[in-house]
Design a protein around this motif. Structure first.
Motif: not given
Lengths: 379, 646, 205
Positions: B376, B380-382, B384, C82, C84-85, C87
């Motif tokens: 991954v 793609h999992v930046m 927050r 959501e 991205v969350e 994943l």
């Protein structure tokens, strides 16, 4: 010497934080990241752009004098004492009321009023003192408003902020009153016009003011506060040499201070300025040594010629020949400023080949460096 | 929120741990509850406040924890069971009182301090473990191992408090206090509380008998004797129990959340036949005999507890006194680095520790899946980053503070405090806050900075505090500042609520915890009475707020105050509809071509504004945007418009 | 006594602060407790309402109370509010047997790096979610909720999608009393949303 256009971080690092800022206002007025406040340019947020107009138009970042001279005058930069000249003369406003309000001969007010009345321009950008005596740019649309702007207080101020703040789709033809550093910044804007600001084509008339140096607001205001009551000051004046005084007009009284003391409040950046007579304008003017109530006027471009001719025709200006001796003195003083500036620059950089912001030919560089300052002159 | 006083004994409900404790307190027959909000303890008093009138008990959000515990003690002194709740930071502020009430003893009725610890400091400025206080100050302490216990331990603890005449502590951690689980309800007794402060312990006493901590040394001895008796009681307490084989390969000694994680770990490792778990509910004084019995069953022992090695320390200390011929255990835990003495305990941490001690292989997912996990892309999992809510007044306040300090140009800075606005340490508040300690510390620090001009210090100092924080611990700092002519600006972000912990009332708000009209204490009147210049502004008026701050900062002498008043957006939106229709004119937004360099999404960063990279323009996320309208004043092109909704 | 094919069932609800993550886990949890199950719910909080990643862990058991945290790689069901969350949670808690339900509506993070790089490509995200799930379902919950007039109804739509595929031991009927209890002023809208979720959910292709 650096020629690359950079971003705001570099502008602060290389210019503002180094005491080289002239507060001409070229970087403020249309950018949310920088503001002019109490005599200083302040960064509100960091803009991570690596190229910006703020850096590009600054009169202390690399300046190709040939390019701006070509743009304004159609010739390369000569390095002549008072720049490219069509005509030098002596003038004053035909109207005594205008003269009474004005610093010297009232020529600036008279010319701008004429240009507005004639429809040569729709608005004029000039300076006006705010309540705390800090000059700021403002837009005048009538002769009456022009008179509000008459008079100088010798403090550096951001005239170009008002220009940058004009609505970008404005169709107003503009006249603007500028000091030499502001004139250089304005000329840089004309060479490489900004895309998202008011069109440079709108700037139809630039009137320059002779300048040997300007005072730094923050420090000078402290002096005023401690020595004179700021609210009561009606007018500031530096009478022509050999007076060597700085006068505050308070009501009908005049309080004078030795000019040497006041010099301590100069902008440090003025030491590196080459231009005493606002060479990159249509018309530039100052006082006349020994002749009170008149202006020395240098007409530099065709636009300048046109408006002066018109003024003469309509009696808006009284015009005389400038005495030959005065022109000699003026050129002497202008040359001294150039030579001192170049010496100061080399002292600062420690390298004869590094003239900081000055983009000039090697030939000219040699000429300026060889000139030794002998006489004390100018204020 | 469930109704914690529902009259359904025997029924099963889903409660968070804090609600379970509140229910337990009701079942214990409390008459008085006081607290200052703090995560993860706030819902205890919050849920009690909702049923206070109906159950005829007194519930109070106190101005701070110290007043809360003293108020609670008064109820105990007058014969009413009292509950006092706080988070671990609050416990620190009440240590002084605790250290005396352990000597003086309590009144006829019990008093329990419920302290919520926050391992990993999810919502805290430290992650201290409260348990050592019990040993340090000689106070009985219990810790629930699940939600049912969180309720059931309450009546038990009041029994201890009254039987032995001592204040008692229940400690919980986030994963009990804020997690939800099944609760089987008990009965809530109907009690007609009667309060009276007896001047004489015994009507026949020759002199009045004050509740006092002197002679302290004598009373200290007496408290130690009491603790020995409590220890005896704890030895046979049903909150301490053992599950597992008679001779386990490994004995887990655990408490609190560790009990649940230990069971999960044993379950995940299918090691029920190899591992025994001694779960302790009464932690101090230590039930030594019980522990000795179980230590004799296993060679290897591991301690699973959150956060400090408290049991690990006191039990190893205890065993150090064993006679040479006694059984010697191999102890594992935090001192052997099998577990950390910082951060939150997790089932994975427990699994890892056990597999390491017992040399068990454990792989929760197959290799092929792990490849997918590793594939991954990071982008793609930046991350927050936390930020102020859309429409939060704090974003506007810090925008104004930032601009004012930048215009002033003397490298001014903010000393921070505790609340949502702590986020101004980061991009949410444009990195304006440069110090962050405990409640009230920002103003105290500002006092000190403000005296340093004699040593060449010339930077403006702005102490930013919340409204609740102001009442909690800022007033003395302002008194000090005005009195000593300290040079700083105090900014009070008055959003009308204790927002971070769930909108509890405070002395400036209209209602008490019980929903009755309160005497509102005006913060501006307090500040003016102290002698400070006070300016009040609306942070959504960015221009005026910036000018006000600048003016105060430039005053450059004395302690002066700005109150930035605007209701918390989460409170507002419960009562009102969106005030504006917000739009972005795509023709006016110049996107990347604008000199603003994405000011709204790159610098202002309200979550309601989205940088649409494909279109090269900003747009509004209508799901997120609360239509506060502030961004319309940020956009230099006037591309963002707000249109009032009638 | 209830019986579950796997005990406990580990459900992760993934979303962004402010979306209503806690509400979703409360609705499901309350209904399950009323049905006689043991439920433990752990929530990452502090970031609620503040734009951070938020997760709820639900452990559903017929036998006992479990801890409020699911160990790495041990989710049975992921409810992704959501993309991205979703994943992110699969990365930590997914495994070869996990079943996922995802709402494809993105919530953009605030740009704190200043890169302006924006949000990852949705199709690429959904592709990864599918590849990391034994089965994956998609439901356009936010879009549908906006049509129904309230973005928060997306949560009930997602629960409807979860129920439709029998991913947790709950029927629509079991939710009715919980909806009445928790949303007394919006029973009709929530019931409608629950049904909409069941109708709209489809296999993620």
């Amino acid at each position: 010497m650096v020629t690359k256009t950079k971003g705001i971080g570099d502008l602060f690092k290389e210019i503002i934080d180094k005491g080289l800022c002239t507060v001409c206002g070229a970087c403020v007025g249309d950018c949310p990241y920088v503001v002019f406040y109490r005599g200083k340019i302040r960064m509100l947020d960091f803009c991570n752009r690596t190229e910006g107009h703020c850096y590009e138009y600054c009169p202390r970042t690399f300046t190709d004098l040939d390019a701006i001279s070509n743009k304004i005058h159609g010739t390369s930069y000569t390095g002549d004492e008072i720049g490219t000249v069509k005509e030098v003369l002596m003038a004053r406003a035909g109207d005594s009321k205008t003269r009474a309000k004005a610093q010297y001969g009232g020529t600036v007010s008279a010319l701008l009023s004429l240009a507005l009345d004639n429809g040569v321009i729709d608005a004029a950008i000039l300076s006006k003192n705010t309540d705390d005596k800090l000059p700021s740019g403002f837009v005048a649309r009538s002769s009456a408003q022009v008179l509000e702007g008459a008079g100088s207080n010798y403090m550096a101020y951001p005239a170009l902020e008002a220009l940058n703040g004009m609505p970008r789709d404005s169709k107003d033809r503009l006249g603007i009153v500028v000091t030499p550093c502001q004139a250089i910044a304005l000329a840089k804007m004309k060479v490489s016009p900004p895309s998202q600001r008011v069109s440079m084509e709108n700037v139809r008339l630039s009137i320059g003011l002779f300048c040997t140096w300007a005072l730094a607001y923050d420090r000078f205001f402290e002096f005023i506060k401690n020595n004179v009551s700021p609210a009561k000051i009606k007018k500031f004046d530096i009478p022509p040499p050999p007076a060597n005084r700085f006068d505050f007009y308070i009501g009908k009284e005049v309080e004078s201070f030795p000019l040497d003391g006041i010099r301590n409040y100069r902008m440090s950046t003025c030491a590196y300025c080459l231009d005493m007579t606002a060479e990159f304008t249509d018309i530039s003017l100052g006082s006349v040594e020994g002749i009170e109530g008149w202006n020395t006027v240098i007409v530099r471009t065709q636009q300048g010629m046109d408006i002066v001719e018109e003024a003469k025709k309509k009696g808006v200006l009284e015009i005389k020949e400038l005495p030959a001796q005065n022109l000699v003195h003026l050129k002497d003083a202008a040359l001294i400023k150039k030579a001192r500036a170049v010496q100061a620059i080399v002292e600062r950089t420690g390298d004869k080949n590094d003239l900081m912001y000055l983009g000039i030919s090697d030939n000219l560089k040699g000429k300026l460096l060889s000139h030794r300052v002998t006489a004390q002159g100018g204020h | 929120m469930p109704n914690i006083d529902m009259d359904a004994p025997g029924s099963n409900q889903l409660f968070i741990g804090n609600e379970a404790m509140a229910r337990g307190a009701l079942e214990a027959g409390i008459g008085f509850a006081s607290a200052y909000p703090g995560t993860p303890s706030s819902e205890i008093l919050g849920s009690l406040s909702e049923v206070a009138k109906k159950r005829d008990i007194y519930v109070e959000w106190s101005v701070n924890e110290k007043v809360a515990i003293e108020a609670g003690a008064a109820a105990s002194f007058a014969g009413v069971r009292a509950l006092v709740a706080m988070k671990m930071n609050g416990l620190n502020t009440v240590i002084d009182f605790l250290s005396t009430i352990t000597l003086s003893g309590i009144g006829k009725k019990g008093i329990v301090v419920m302290v919520g610890d926050d391992p990993s400091a999810h919502s805290s400025s430290n992650e201290t473990d409260s348990r050592p206080v019990s040993k340090w100050l000689d106070i009985p302490l219990v810790e629930p191992g699940d939600f049912q216990e969180a309720k059931d331990m309450m009546p038990f603890l009041y029994g201890i408090s009254e039987e032995f005449g001592t204040i008692s502590i229940m400690r919980s951690v986030t994963r009990i206090a804020h997690a939800r689980g099944n609760i089987k309800l008990g009965e809530i007794p109907k009690i007609a509380h009667k309060a009276r402060f007896e001047q004489y312990l015994d009507p026949a006493a020759p002199m009045p008998t004050p509740i006092m901590c002197v002679p302290s040394s004598f009373r200290h001895m007496f408290q130690h004797m009491r603790m020995d008796k409590v220890r005896e009681k704890f030895e046979s307490c049903s909150f301490n129990r053992y599950v597992g084989p008679d001779k386990p390969d490994l004995l887990i000694i655990t408490a609190g959340s560790g009990w649940l994680y230990s069971q999960d770990a044993v379950n995940a490792l299918k090691a029920e036949n190899r591992i025994g778990i001694l779960k302790l509910g009464t932690l101090w004084p230590l039930p030594e005999k019980l522990i000795k019995t179980h230590l004799s069953k296993a060679d290897k022992v591991i301690f699973i507890e959150e956060t400090d090695p408290f049991l690990e320390g006191v039990i190893m200390e205890y065993t150090a006194g064993f006679s040479p011929e006694s059984k010697r255990n191999l102890f594992y835990g935090k001192h052997t680095r099998h577990l950390n003495s910082f951060g939150e305990l997790t089932p994975d941490a427990v699994i890892k520790a056990i597999t390491s001690v017992l040399d068990i292989k454990y792989a929760p997912r197959d290799a092929e899946y792990m490849k997918k996990v590793e594939a991954v892309p990071q982008g793609h999992v930046m991350d927050r980053l936390l930020t102020f809510c859309p429409g939060c007044p704090h974003r506007a306040s810090f925008w104004a503070i930032k601009n004012a300090l930048a215009m002033d140009g003397r490298n001014g800075f903010v000393t921070g405090d505790i609340g949502c606005y702590t986020m101004a340490l980061g991009p949410a508040g444009f990195f304006q806050t440069r110090t962050h300690q405990c409640m009230g510390a920002g103003a105290g620090l500002a006092n000190g900075f403000g005296q340093l001009s004699r040593f060449g210090f010339n930077q403006p100092v702005v102490s930013v505090v919340g409204d609740s924080t102001f009442y909690h611990s800022i007033i003395p700092a302002l008194v000090n500042g005005v009195h000593n002519h300290s040079n700083f600006t105090l900014v009070i972000l008055d959003n009308g609520a204790t927002a971070m912990t769930g909108f509890q009332p405070h002395p400036g708000t209209e209602l008490t915890a019980m929903g009755e009209p309160a005497a509102q204490i005006s913060m501006e009147n307090i500040c003016r009475a102290i002698g400070a210049r006070v300016e009040i502004c609306d942070p959504f008026d960015l221009k005026d707020t910036t000018r006000t701050i600048l003016d105060l900062v430039e005053q450059d002498q004395g302690a002066r105050v700005a109150i930035m008043r605007r209701t918390c957006e989460l409170v507002r939106q419960k009562k009102e509809k969106k005030p504006y229709k917000m739009q972005i004119d795509p023709d006016k937004c110049l996107g990347e071509d604008c000199g603003c360099n994405r000011l709204c999404t790159r610098v202002f960063r309200c979550p309601g504004l989205i940088w649409d990279a494909a279109a090269g323009k900003t747009r509004i996320d209508e799901v997120i945007c609360t239509a506060c309208g502030v961004c319309a004043d940020i956009c230099p092109e006037g591309a963002i418009t707000k249109e009032a909704i009638a | 006594m209830k019986n579950l094919s796997k005990d406990p069932i580990n459900l992760v609800v993934a979303g962004v602060g402010g979306q209503g993550n806690v509400m979703v886990s409360l609705v499901i949890g309350n209904a399950l407790v009323h049905e006689g199950y043991f439920v433990t719910i752990g929530e990452t909080y502090g970031s609620s309402q503040r734009g951070g990643s938020v997760m709820s862990h639900l452990k559903i058991s017929a036998e006992k109370q479990f801890s409020p945290l699911i160990p790495e790689g041990q989710a049975d069901v992921v409810l992704g509010m959501e993309p991205v969350e979703t994943l992110r949670v699969l990365k930590s808690f997914g495994n070869q047997n996990v079943v996922t339900v995802v709402n494809p509506r993105p919530i953009h993070p605030v740009d704190f790096t200043g890169s302006g790089s924006g949000y990852p490509d949705i199709q690429s995200l959904l592709g990864q979610i599918k590849s990391m799930s034994a089965r994956a379902y998609v439901v356009n919950a936010t879009d549908e909720a906006l049509k129904m007039g309230n973005a928060m109804l997306a949560n009930m739509i997602l629960i409807g999608a979860l129920l439709k595929n029998s991913l947790i031991p709950l029927s629509e009927d079991a939710l009715v009393p919980v909806i009445k209890d928790m949303f007394p002023k919006a029973v009709a809208a929530n019931t409608k949303a629950l049904k909409a979720g069941a109708d709209l959910v489809s296999i993620l292709n």
